[in-house]
Design an enzyme around this catalytic site. Structure first.
Site, short mmCIF file in Angstrom:
data_model
loop_
_atom_site.label_atom_id
_atom_site.label_comp_id
_atom_site.label_asym_id
_atom_site.label_seq_id
_atom_site.Cartn_x
_atom_site.Cartn_y
_atom_site.Cartn_z
N ILE A 282 5.89 8.01 -2.64
CA ILE A 282 5.30 7.51 -3.73
C ILE A 282 5.80 6.88 -4.02
CG2 ILE A 282 3.38 10.02 -4.32
CD1 ILE A 282 5.35 10.19 -6.08
N GLU A 283 5.47 4.98 -4.58
CA GLU A 283 5.80 4.38 -5.17
C GLU A 283 6.65 4.28 -6.10
OE1 GLU A 283 2.47 2.01 -7.96
OE2 GLU A 283 1.93 2.31 -5.62
N GLN A 284 6.75 5.61 -7.20
CA GLN A 284 7.94 5.14 -8.61
C GLN A 284 9.19 5.34 -7.98
OE1 GLN A 284 4.94 6.14 -8.41
NE2 GLN A 284 3.32 5.29 -10.08
N GLY A 285 9.10 6.86 -6.57
CA GLY A 285 10.51 6.51 -6.27
C GLY A 285 10.35 7.74 -5.27
N SER B 25 12.20 2.49 -7.58
CA SER B 25 11.01 1.46 -6.99
C SER B 25 10.98 0.44 -5.97
CB SER B 25 9.68 1.81 -7.99
OG SER B 25 9.27 2.64 -8.38
#
Length: 523
Positions: free
Chosen positions: A327-330, A354
């Site tokens: 996921i984009e938050q990491g 990120s």
């Protein structure tokens, strides 16, 4: 000399006309106390004035962490570039930042999150801005809106189409911030920062480097302070030479409505039995059909909405670790969380900053992406980023454009109609009452995903709804799978006003999707 100061003392160093970059993802990692102090200083003094703020992902939410809303004051805020904005249901008041945008009181832009991180990297290294294909033929492209959200934004373009090396690119000139406000868990007396209670690293390191490389001011908000020399060097994510001031907020939330959950920060591992399973219903059926595209060993990206249910489908089937989620938050691996905690994961294998996660997404190293849609048009274009009537119901594009730019396979999920009454049984699905309007529109309000570009690049695209699975063909949207109980000519063709055709060889979707027990997915 101690770097620890009050929030008021820290923001007193911010000058008129500053360009301020903020590390946050809604309430996750939001330096809320520092932003509140900045808003209070302006309300009391009328300074600093004319700020430009950069938010790769939204700062704050609509559930108690105000974030960027503290800055939404006439005179304080001149320009704002954000990957996303605070969003929520229509029964809550519109955030102040959205009022400023729709009333054209601030120059506002929605810039894909990955590009915003790229902008910091390029400005830090003093290279000539970002050159990218991400966003071509979408609202990011100046042939459309060029990221502008209102007239003030359109009057000051931030992106241009250019020709380079025989190809077409988007060019974002540098915007060099001179203030960074970020958040961590612990600072030592030298300003070294660790993130042990955080659910993600986000982009604080890159944003701090960019600001320091331009001689600026870095403010770090933390939960606590420890003695110099007491932090393990491997645990330090932002070194102290990049940090000027430290603000302490012992009450900072880990994320929205979550003071602290050690599973979110990877300090404990939850039993798989502790995660709730999706309620049996139409959205679960949609998520089940999306999950059928997965095979063991894949790496898949995940977006908000119905798509966020897909990992829980695999959990219910008994294979919670068959697929690696990114996921984009990491967060990488584990179980991505839903609802207020979306953007976090429990039982993660790793946390990646990120900016590096977006490099992975933009270069399409993953197998597929599961995303949701607000509306789809006959060209296969998807809108997730703009609703003119209720703008704050969507956060904007976030990382959607970066993720879909080159993804080899994309599975979009959503309802065919808005507000339809659906009767669900184990033998079929029946439309008991038509919806208020179809989501299969003539032309989407905002092109967040370009169907034409996807076709040209050979991307595989599926649109999964409660009535059918559609594919993007040369002639537009074609239903290739029909849900049991659905009448194709009435519930698909007529309901879409003829924008979706049914393939002659269309097949029925399996009844196992409708069962109350697990559907029998296997790796």
């Amino acid at each position: 000399m101690s770097k620890v100061v009050s929030a008021a003392a820290a923001v007193a160093r911010i000058e008129d006309g500053a360009i301020v970059t903020v590390s946050s993802s809604s309430a996750l990692g939001c330096p809320d106390l520092a932003l509140k102090a900045l808003g209070e200083r302006f309300a009391a003094e009328g300074h600093p004035r004319g700020l430009t703020t950069l938010h790769p992902i939204a700062a704050g939410d609509m559930y108690g962490v105000r974030g960027m809303d503290y800055l939404a004051q006439d005179g304080l805020l001149k320009k704002v570039l954000a990957g996303s904005y605070p969003s929520g249901p229509s029964n809550l008041p519109m955030p102040e930042i959205w009022k400023m945008i729709v009333e054209d009181r601030v120059a506002a832009y929605n810039v894909p999150s990955g590009i915003m991180f790229d902008m910091h990297r390029e400005a830090a290294a003093r290279r000539p801005g970002v050159l990218t294909k991400v966003g071509l033929e979408t609202f990011v492209d100046p042939v459309r809106e060029g990221c502008a959200m209102n007239a003030k934004g359109a009057a000051e373009p931030i992106v241009a189409r250019v020709e380079f090396a025989g190809d077409t690119w988007l060019h974002f000139p540098n915007i060099a911030p001179n203030v960074c406000i970020l958040r961590a868990t612990t600072a030592d007396e030298n300003g070294n920062l660790t993130y042990e209670h955080e659910g993600a690293y986000l982009g604080g390191l890159e944003q701090a480097i960019c600001v320091k490389n331009h001689g600026g001011l870095v403010i770090a908000q933390v939960e606590r302070v420890t003695a110099r020399g007491s932090l393990r060097p491997h645990d330090v994510r932002v070194p102290g030479h990049l940090v000027d001031l430290v603000v302490v907020d012992p009450d900072q939330k880990q994320t929205c409505e979550t003071p602290y959950d050690p599973a979110i920060s990877g300090q404990i591992m939850r039993p798989w039995s502790s995660f709730h399973l999706p309620e049996h219903g139409v959205e679960k059926v949609i998520a089940r059909r999306a999950a059928m595209e997965l095979r063991a060993g894949m790496t898949a990206n995940l977006g908000f909405g119905i798509s966020a249910m897909v990992p829980r489908i695999l959990l219910e089937e008994g294979y919670p670790e068959a697929v690696t989620w990114a996921i984009e938050q990491g967060a990488v691996g584990g179980m991505p969380l839903t609802d207020f905690a979306f953007g976090c994961a429990s039982n993660a294998d790793a946390f990646v900053p990120s900016p590096q996660q977006f490099i992975y997404f933009q270069g399409a190293g993953f197998d597929m992406s599961f995303l949701s849609f607000l509306e789809v048009d006959r060209e296969g274009n998807v809108n997730v980023s703009k609703l003119g009537k209720k703008p704050y119901l969507t956060a904007g594009c976030g990382g959607f454009v970066d993720i879909t730019a080159h993804a080899p396979k994309i599975v979009f999920s959503g309802w065919f109609e808005a507000g339809a009454e659906i009767e669900l049984s184990e033998t079929g699905l029946k439309v008991a009452r038509k919806g208020r309007f179809t989501k299969m529109v003539e032309t989407v309000e905002h092109v967040t995903f370009s169907g034409a570009r996807a076709r040209a690049q050979g991307q595989e695209v599926l649109y999964v709804t409660e009535r059918c699975v559609m594919q993007l063909g040369d002639g537009g949207l074609v239903a290739t799978e029909i849900m049991p109980g659905i009448e194709p000519e009435v519930d698909i063709v007529a309901a879409s006003e003829g924008r979706v055709m049914v393939a002659p060889e269309a097949v029925r979707m399996p009844l196992s999707l409708l069962a109350s027990e697990p559907m029998g997915w296997t790796p």
